[in-house]
Write an enzyme that holds these catalytic residues in place. Structure first.
Site, PDB file in Angstrom:
ATOM      1  N   VAL A 276       0.866  -1.181   0.000  1.00  0.00           N
ATOM      2  CA  VAL A 276       0.000   0.000   0.000  1.00  0.00           C
ATOM      3  C   VAL A 276       0.897   1.223   0.000  1.00  0.00           C
ATOM      4  CG1 VAL A 276      -1.737   1.315   1.276  1.00  0.00           C
ATOM      5  CG2 VAL A 276      -1.883  -1.182   1.193  1.00  0.00           C
TER       6      VAL A 276
ATOM      7  N   ALA B 226       4.273   4.106   3.210  1.00  0.00           N
ATOM      8  CA  ALA B 226       3.814   2.893   2.532  1.00  0.00           C
ATOM      9  C   ALA B 226       3.966   1.724   3.500  1.00  0.00           C
ATOM     10  CB  ALA B 226       4.663   2.635   1.292  1.00  0.00           C
ATOM     11  N   LYS B 227       3.462   0.585   3.148  1.00  0.00           N
ATOM     12  CA  LYS B 227       3.718  -0.634   3.923  1.00  0.00           C
ATOM     13  C   LYS B 227       3.417  -1.811   3.033  1.00  0.00           C
ATOM     14  CE  LYS B 227       4.711  -1.452   8.331  1.00  0.00           C
ATOM     15  NZ  LYS B 227       5.369  -0.462   9.218  1.00  0.00           N
ATOM     16  N   GLY B 228       4.039  -2.932   3.322  1.00  0.00           N
ATOM     17  CA  GLY B 228       3.756  -4.120   2.529  1.00  0.00           C
ATOM     18  C   GLY B 228       3.766  -5.340   3.408  1.00  0.00           C
TER      19      GLY B 228
ATOM     20  N   ASP C 225      10.045  -4.968   9.037  1.00  0.00           N
ATOM     21  CA  ASP C 225       8.948  -4.843  10.002  1.00  0.00           C
ATOM     22  C   ASP C 225       8.824  -6.236  10.647  1.00  0.00           C
ATOM     23  OD1 ASP C 225       6.766  -2.714  10.740  1.00  0.00           O
ATOM     24  OD2 ASP C 225       5.672  -4.580  10.614  1.00  0.00           O
TER      25      ASP C 225
END
Ligand code: GLU
Length: 422
Positions: free
Chosen positions: A67, A112-114, A153
């Site tokens: 995202v 963002a993050k995934g 993360d």
């Protein structure tokens, strides 16, 4: 609006944003620009199938996510979480918090993050590498040093970041270290990146303790989660003379009212894989950690750990959010009523992305800093951000969380406005 228990992490994130954005009157300040919508809808979210050939021959099919929430202040930036419970709503929430976090500490990135929905820990090493590299290949040009820069993360670390750099190099045919941060120092990582989030949590606790007139040498702390963030936060607290009296992980918890020997506990966890069984403490129920008679509580695991029910029974005077979104909106209100000081996630755990920024800068210059320089610069960023947030909280007579949101939203709204309406 769904009822509280059905709220996703993204619903909670939006609810908090709306609560705190109200007083900024974005519509009045930027008429017709619909900044509230612009800042609460991700720029782009992708969910894709990932297929992995397992070593034993059969095939695992699962989902990957990325995202890219907002890049008004700079390229998208944020970690990758490999966990069986990851879903698109969670990744959206985490990406949302990332762009607020980079704005709170004023580093020139968006958010963002995934993630991958997978029981990552139970894959073999070769399967882990194939899956991580597949993720990069599927995203193709969506990630890059000037576009979107992943980082570690939950369940990802230096090893995965080196694989990501390698997969990107294979795909694009050239070296580009700044495509990912959190790499091992041997392949262009930064000194101090692994410990950075925990160190930043500690710097915030030091600042809060000074304001609250808490003498750290007289304080006890409990740390929920003993992954990268929890273990480093515990270590820095211990080194500063705080008695860390309780620690938990997914499997259990241990306590010692005299203070746990944190370096010894870290060695134990490296061998045993869990905190339970450590000779220097007594085991107790994992979820009772929140209610320990301590001054400082550090939630450093996943979202929604501190519910309203738990918040009622918390004895700590200071909560330092090492995790992202560890406190539910109800619990946030309750802790406020109880007069507990909470250092909010988007400030408290921003040390990780701050040193990611330093790593990206070093990669672009191919000039590397000493560990002392990294720590010095990190302290400067965290202390400045903490003091700005504390000053905003004092002038607005609001909590640190509301103050952090106000500063972050105002900064991103200003950048969005300056970039134009399209
Ligand atoms: N995953 C970390 C966070 O939630 C670090 C992100 C980064 O370094 O880009 O802040």
């Amino acid at each position: 609006m769904p009822i509280a228990s059905e709220m996703t992490a993204f619903d909670s994130a939006k609810a908090l944003f709306s609560r705190y954005a109200e007083s900024l009157q974005l519509e009045k300040r930027y008429p017709g620009r619909r900044l509230h919508e612009r800042l609460t809808l991700p720029d782009r979210s992708v969910e894709f199938r990932l297929t992995l050939q397992l070593d034993r021959g059969d095939t695992l099919i699962t989902q990957g996510y990325r995202v890219q929430f907002n890049d008004d202040r700079g390229p998208y930036k944020g970690g990758l979480r490999f966990h069986p419970l990851v879903d698109l709503e969670e990744v959206k929430a985490l990406a949302f918090w990332m762009y607020l976090k980079t704005a709170v500490v004023e580093i020139p990135f968006g958010g963002a993050k995934g993630g991958i929905r997978v029981d990552y820990e139970n894959l073999t090493l070769a399967e882990k590498e194939r899956l991580t590299k597949k993720y990069v290949l599927v995203l193709g040009d969506e990630i890059g040093p000037e576009k979107d820069i992943p980082a570690p993360d939950v369940n990802t670390g230096e090893r995965e970041m080196a694989w990501i750099m390698d997969a990107w190099r294979m795909h694009h045919g050239r070296y580009e270290r700044g495509v990912v941060t959190g790499k091992p120092v041997a392949v262009g990582g930064s000194q101090g990146r692994t410990s950075a989030t925990g160190r930043g949590v500690f710097f915030c606790i030091e600042e809060a303790a000074r304001e609250m007139k808490l003498d750290l040498a007289q304080c006890a702390a409990a740390v929920q989660g003993f992954g990268n963030v929890g273990r480093h936060a515990a270590l820095f607290l211990h080194q500063a003379g705080v008695r860390v009296t309780a620690v938990s992980d997914v499997h259990g918890a241990i306590r010692n009212s005299q203070g746990l020997d944190i370096p010894g506990l870290i060695r134990h966890v490296q061998e045993a894989g869990q905190v339970a069984g450590f000779k220097g403490g007594d085991s107790f129920a994992r979820d009772d950690l929140f209610f320990e008679p301590v001054d400082i509580l550090v939630p450093a695991a996943l979202e929604n750990a501190i519910t309203a029910e738990r918040a009622e029974r918390i004895q700590a005077r200071l909560v330092a959010e090492g995790a992202n979104g560890p406190t539910t909106p109800d619990a946030i209100a309750l802790l406020g009523e109880k007069g507990v000081t909470v250092i909010p996630d988007i400030l408290c755990n921003a040390g990780g992305v701050t040193v990611s920024y330093f790593e990206w800068v070093q990669n672009r210059q191919e000039f590397y800093w000493s560990a002392e320089q990294v720590d010095h610069e990190l302290r400067a960023v965290m202390v400045r951000a903490y003091r700005q947030v504390a000053a905003e909280a004092a002038s607005q007579r609001c909590t640190l969380r509301e103050a952090a949101y106000r500063l972050a939203i105002a900064r991103v709204a200003d950048a969005a406005h300056r970039r134009g309406a399209q």
